[in-house]
Write a protein that holds these residues in place. Structure first.
Motif, PDB file in Angstrom:
ATOM      1  N   PRO A   9      -0.807  -1.957   0.161  1.00 46.47           N
ATOM      2  CA  PRO A   9      -0.266  -1.718  -1.267  1.00 46.47           C
ATOM      3  C   PRO A   9       1.092  -1.794  -1.440  1.00 46.47           C
ATOM      4  CG  PRO A   9      -0.907   0.392  -0.464  1.00 46.47           C
ATOM      5  CD  PRO A   9      -1.382  -0.680   0.641  1.00 46.47           C
ATOM      6  N   ASP A  10       1.892  -1.516  -0.194  1.00 47.79           N
ATOM      7  CA  ASP A  10       3.295  -1.684  -0.395  1.00 47.79           C
ATOM      8  C   ASP A  10       3.768  -3.425  -0.671  1.00 47.79           C
ATOM      9  OD1 ASP A  10       3.521   0.919  -0.349  1.00 47.79           O
ATOM     10  OD2 ASP A  10       4.038   1.027   1.757  1.00 47.79           O
ATOM     11  N   ARG A  61      -0.256  -5.469  -8.697  1.00 45.27           N
ATOM     12  CA  ARG A  61       0.016  -3.895  -8.716  1.00 45.27           C
ATOM     13  C   ARG A  61      -1.167  -3.660 -10.306  1.00 45.27           C
ATOM     14  NH1 ARG A  61       5.628  -1.604  -7.309  1.00 45.27           N
ATOM     15  NH2 ARG A  61       5.660  -1.899  -4.925  1.00 45.27           N
ATOM     16  N   PRO A  79       0.360   4.113   1.160  1.00 45.28           N
ATOM     17  CA  PRO A  79       1.165   3.823   0.391  1.00 45.28           C
ATOM     18  C   PRO A  79       2.535   4.510   0.222  1.00 45.28           C
ATOM     19  CG  PRO A  79      -0.396   5.126  -0.826  1.00 45.28           C
ATOM     20  CD  PRO A  79      -0.799   4.802   0.456  1.00 45.28           C
ATOM     21  N   ARG A  91       7.493   4.509  -3.485  1.00 46.48           N
ATOM     22  CA  ARG A  91       7.501   3.806  -4.630  1.00 46.48           C
ATOM     23  C   ARG A  91       6.086   3.130  -5.224  1.00 46.48           C
ATOM     24  NH1 ARG A  91       7.937  -1.838  -4.612  1.00 46.48           N
ATOM     25  NH2 ARG A  91       7.835  -1.884  -2.445  1.00 46.48           N
ATOM     26  N   THR A  92       5.282   2.771  -4.161  1.00 45.93           N
ATOM     27  CA  THR A  92       3.822   2.453  -4.604  1.00 45.93           C
ATOM     28  C   THR A  92       2.877   3.514  -5.248  1.00 45.93           C
ATOM     29  OG1 THR A  92       4.021   0.725  -2.645  1.00 45.93           O
ATOM     30  CG2 THR A  92       1.890   1.293  -3.533  1.00 45.93           C
TER      31      THR A  92
END
Length: 416
Positions: free
Chosen positions: A97-98, A105, A123, A126-127
């Motif tokens: 996810p990062d 996203r 994650p 930030r994610t």
């Protein structure tokens, strides 16, 4: 009488091998190098956590176990397909996810709203703030065997598992924290009344082939990812279609291995240039070719025509030479010597159509002159020989008085 053995000009097999072995060796080296590079690049480009990969970092073993339990795994690389495939009977897994772009996203958020479960692997802060607001993320810790210490049924059945990495906490009441490290969960499950649940794992190690058989990793992974009959494994690739506002350059559209192919072609061209290049050295004087008599040249060309059975070319050569000589004798300019509409009437006007010295032969009228000088190609060697004799007789008839051809014709006329 001594005869000279014929000399063959055709290349023999040893000569062909000596000339071609260098090129064949270079081609073999390039082929082997290409296969080796392709194998190495295929090994290098084996994506980690790919359910189709059997490497230690892959997840093919987990995908096989899920298939045996009736869970169908679909690998998705396009964000548009992700939104279409997501449903309440599916589990969405996002291994990285990062690394998602803002467009990806957004696609994951929309797909998670319609999925039965969403699993995010490791994650960062930030994610999590972009995908799941309200989640606090803490510093990562090393992965090691960890106890569940929670009431989650899947965690109790799996027992100890290899967890660690990022740690999470949530203020929501509908959150279950498992496998804590220093008081923070490395597995966090979030419930939502309007959508499916969301699972955050601090590390993806337990999904890898090399760690799946350790402790309760396999059991925990199967329960988290096998809750629904459909598993959507989201691995966005670089070849996915860009968003509406995203532009891609020409080099982005080329295949991934084009640079290696260009390098190999450049190396091959350099080797070929070195192989075939002239060796520079001092100038060497060379004797000029010897002079060959015209009769030998004519005989040699005649033998070549005969060997090639090129009667049409031989007849054209004879006729062209005869037309040039007759045009000179008839006063026709050289550029017009091969124009049948000018040469033939000029010859007829100067009396060339008089009777042949042979009484049995027809007269050399305009039609016969045209046939001899501009006729069709002879069908065989006999016809070619007959054409040569006829052209010679035509020149003798038109030869001026006192010339060698005229004397030869006169001798034939008075010979009994």
């Amino acid at each position: 009488m001594t005869t000279t053995a014929p000399t063959s000009t055709s290349p023999l097999a040893p000569h062909i091998w000596q000339r071609a072995r260098g090129l064949l060796l270079a081609a073999a080296i390039l082929a082997v190098s290409g296969v080796a590079l392709a194998a190495l690049r295929s090994a290098e480009h084996t994506a980690p956590l790919d359910p189709r990969s059997a490497s230690p970092d892959g997840s093919k073993a987990l995908a096989r176990l899920l298939t045996d339990r009736g869970v169908h795994t679909t690998v998705l690389t396009d964000s548009a397909a992700l939104r279409q495939e997501a449903g309440h009977d599916s589990t969405l897994l996002v291994p990285f996810p990062d690394s998602l772009t803002e467009h990806q996203r957004t696609a994951v958020r929309k797909a998670a709203e319609g999925s039965g479960r969403t699993v995010l692997l490791a994650p960062d802060a930030r994610t999590t703030s972009a995908l799941i607001p309200g989640i606090r993320t803490f510093a990562a810790l090393p992965v090691q065997p960890t106890r569940p210490d929670c009431d989650l049924a899947a965690a109790r059945r799996a027992g100890d598992a290899d967890l660690g990495g990022h740690r999470y906490s949530a203020t929501a009441r509908l959150a279950e924290s498992c496998y804590p490290r220093n008081g923070r969960a490395t597995l966090l499950r979030l419930h939502s009344p309007s959508r499916g649940d969301t699972v955050l794992l601090g590390t993806p190690d337990l999904l890898r082939n090399e760690h799946l058989d350790h402790l309760g990793n396999a059991s925990l992974a199967l329960q988290l990812l096998g809750a629904h009959p459909q598993l959507l494994w989201y691995l966005p690739s670089d070849a996915a279609a860009p968003s509406a506002g995203e532009e891609r350059s020409f080099f982005d559209l080329l295949p991934g291995g084009w640079s290696w192919a260009a390098v190999q072609l450049a190396v091959a061209a350099l080797l070929a240039a070195l192989w075939r290049a002239r060796r520079l050295g001092p100038l060497v004087t060379e004797q000029l070719p010897v002079a060959v008599p015209a009769a030998e040249t004519t005989a040699g060309r005649s033998r070549l025509y005969r060997k090639a059975k090129d009667r049409a070319h031989a007849a054209d050569t004879l006729r062209a030479a005869c037309r040039g000589r007759l045009a000179l004798l008839a006063g026709v300019p050289r550029p017009q010597a091969h124009d049948r509409e000018i040469l033939v009437p000029a010859l007829a006007a100067r009396g060339v159509h008089r009777a042949s010295p042979e009484p049995a032969e027809p007269a050399y009228d305009e039609a016969r002159i045209r046939s001899l000088l501009f006729g069709s190609s002879p069908a065989n060697d006999t016809a070619l020989l007959h054409l040569a004799v006829e052209l010679d007789r035509l020149e003798e008839l038109f030869a001026p008085v006192g010339s060698q051809q005229h004397r030869r014709r006169t001798d034939k006329d008075i010979t009994p």
